[in-house]
Design an enzyme around this catalytic site. Structure first.
Site, PDB file in Angstrom:
ATOM      1  N   GLU A  99       2.364  -4.532  17.180  1.00  0.00           N
ATOM      2  CA  GLU A  99       1.864  -3.401  16.274  1.00  0.00           C
ATOM      3  C   GLU A  99       0.774  -2.855  16.544  1.00  0.00           C
ATOM      4  O   GLU A  99      -0.229  -3.616  17.360  1.00  0.00           O
ATOM      5  CB  GLU A  99       2.442  -3.823  14.848  1.00  0.00           C
ATOM      6  CG  GLU A  99       1.505  -4.970  14.462  1.00  0.00           C
ATOM      7  CD  GLU A  99       1.994  -5.350  13.026  1.00  0.00           C
ATOM      8  OE1 GLU A  99       2.735  -4.641  12.487  1.00  0.00           O
ATOM      9  OE2 GLU A  99       1.285  -6.327  12.416  1.00  0.00           O
ATOM     10  N   LYS A 111       4.329  -8.810   3.965  1.00  0.00           N
ATOM     11  CA  LYS A 111       2.951  -8.277   3.847  1.00  0.00           C
ATOM     12  C   LYS A 111       1.995  -9.412   2.989  1.00  0.00           C
ATOM     13  O   LYS A 111       1.888  -8.864   1.781  1.00  0.00           O
ATOM     14  CB  LYS A 111       3.064  -6.692   3.242  1.00  0.00           C
ATOM     15  CG  LYS A 111       1.705  -5.958   3.549  1.00  0.00           C
ATOM     16  CD  LYS A 111       1.972  -4.655   3.416  1.00  0.00           C
ATOM     17  CE  LYS A 111       0.548  -3.780   3.670  1.00  0.00           C
ATOM     18  NZ  LYS A 111       0.572  -2.395   4.047  1.00  0.00           N
ATOM     19  N   THR A 117       0.826  -1.063   0.039  1.00  0.00           N
ATOM     20  CA  THR A 117      -0.034   0.125  -0.006  1.00  0.00           C
ATOM     21  C   THR A 117       1.108   1.221  -0.024  1.00  0.00           C
ATOM     22  O   THR A 117       1.853   1.369   1.040  1.00  0.00           O
ATOM     23  CB  THR A 117      -0.861  -0.134   1.215  1.00  0.00           C
ATOM     24  OG1 THR A 117      -1.674  -1.213   1.392  1.00  0.00           O
ATOM     25  CG2 THR A 117      -2.053   1.194   1.297  1.00  0.00           C
TER      26      THR A 117
HETATM   27  C1  LIG Z   1      -0.466  -4.580  10.123  1.00  0.00           C
HETATM   28  C2  LIG Z   1       0.190  -3.522   9.550  1.00  0.00           C
HETATM   29  N1  LIG Z   1       1.565  -3.395  10.409  1.00  0.00           N
HETATM   30  C3  LIG Z   1       2.322  -2.178   9.935  1.00  0.00           C
HETATM   31  C4  LIG Z   1       1.935  -1.602   8.866  1.00  0.00           C
HETATM   32  C5  LIG Z   1       2.626  -0.293   8.310  1.00  0.00           C
HETATM   33  O1  LIG Z   1       3.557  -0.710   7.092  1.00  0.00           O
HETATM   34  P1  LIG Z   1       3.989   0.768   6.126  1.00  0.00           P
HETATM   35  O2  LIG Z   1       5.013   1.470   6.986  1.00  0.00           O
HETATM   36  O3  LIG Z   1       4.819  -0.050   5.078  1.00  0.00           O
HETATM   37  O4  LIG Z   1       2.850   1.209   5.513  1.00  0.00           O
HETATM   38  C6  LIG Z   1       0.888  -1.694   8.204  1.00  0.00           C
HETATM   39  C7  LIG Z   1       0.275  -0.949   6.788  1.00  0.00           C
HETATM   40  O5  LIG Z   1      -0.640  -1.222   6.280  1.00  0.00           O
HETATM   41  C8  LIG Z   1      -0.258  -2.818   8.433  1.00  0.00           C
HETATM   42  O6  LIG Z   1      -1.232  -3.033   7.769  1.00  0.00           O
END
Ligand SMILES: Cc1ncc(COP(=O)(O)O)c(C=O)c1O
Length: 275
Positions: free
Chosen positions: A173, A140, A28
């Site tokens: 998180e 992801k 994303t």
């Molecule tokens: C579960 C989760 N953790 C962490 C993140 C942060 O990721 P990023 O900094 O790459 O957007 C996301 C982003 O959508 C997420 O869904």
């Protein structure tokens, strides 16, 4: 607007393993002034995810070209890249020859009130836990059922994010973000070896802190350590850096280190826009 395997359509075959099993990955990405921000970092995480799941990664130049094609003339949006193992195989067994599916889509950028950045958000601890799985940690992948269930725990718009623990009582998180907290001038963030997604903004924040003499401590923490923090904030590619002003009944100030990190991220973002 969508590009499915390079063509302007968006109807994925029902036999696609992304649909059948969540057998794939996604990114994303914030689009600003026609540019997908921090694209090389996103593609690197996608590559790592493909290696972990044994999915052949589509040509990076192809993904870059298609992303650029979608973003022409777009002031601000969210670009989502999905790569799946494609169709085929019998049951869970993979096909002998894997033809991945790639879907790039542009979505409206969510409008959040300025006060979230400025004054901070309200968060809560979720009941839903994250399963421990070192193989899937960091990447992801498409299976986000724990996040979906955690997000279903509240409906009120007064709470912006839920914080998740694993089954060993470690805080990991947010449902959609990474977590940081400051205690005695040291920046702390959970170690994501058992679960969680290693966020792009998390990576940028850590790099910035290390270059600016802010000590970073990446390890496992319990709920009490987070509640005893001086400052807390969450990050992701769409929200940037949001301070947390309250978790359940515990209030926090928006402190100096959080402000420095917000500025650092804003600078990194601006520099990337001009690249
Ligand atoms: C579960 C989760 N953790 C962490 C993140 C942060 O990721 P990023 O900094 O790459 O957007 C996301 C982003 O959508 C997420 O869904």
């Amino acid at each position: 607007m969508f590009l499915l395997n390079g063509e302007r359509r968006h109807c994925v075959d029902v036999s696609d393993r992304g649909f059948q099993y969540g057998d794939g990955l996604f990114e994303t990405i914030e689009v600003f002034q026609s540019k997908p921000l921090f694209l090389p970092r996103h593609l690197k995480r996608l590559q790592k995810g493909c290696e972990r799941l044994l999915i052949p990664l589509p040509e990076l130049t192809l993904l870059e070209d298609e992303a650029a094609q979608l973003c022409v003339g777009v002031e601000r949006a969210v670009l989502k890249i999905i790569v799946t193992r494609g169709s085929g195989g019998r049951g869970y067994r993979q096909p002998d020859s894997i033809v991945p599916t790639r879907l790039l889509g542009l979505h409206p950028f969510p409008q959040y009130p300025d006060c979230f950045q400025r004054d901070g958000i309200v968060a809560r601890f979720c009941e839903q836990r994250l399963a421990i799985n070192p193989v899937l940690a960091g990447i992801k992948h498409l299976n986000r059922l724990e996040q979906v269930l955690a997000r279903a725990e509240w409906r009120s718009d007064d709470v912006q994010e839920g914080l998740m623990l694993d089954y060993d009582e470690h805080v990991v998180e947010g449902t959609m973000s990474n977590l940081f907290f400051v205690k005695n001038g040291v920046l702390h963030t959970p170690l994501l070896v058992n679960c969680g997604i290693t966020g792009i903004v998390r990576e940028i924040v850590i790099d910035f802190a290390l270059c600016n003499n802010i000590v970073v401590c990446e390890q496992q923490f319990d709920k009490q350590s987070v509640l005893a923090a001086d400052e807390v904030f969450v990050t992701n590619s769409v929200i940037g850096v949001w301070p947390i002003r309250r978790i359940d009944r515990q209030c926090f100030g928006v402190g100096r280190i959080t402000r420095t990190i917000q500025q650092g991220y804003a600078q990194a973002r601006e520099a990337d826009t001009k690249l």
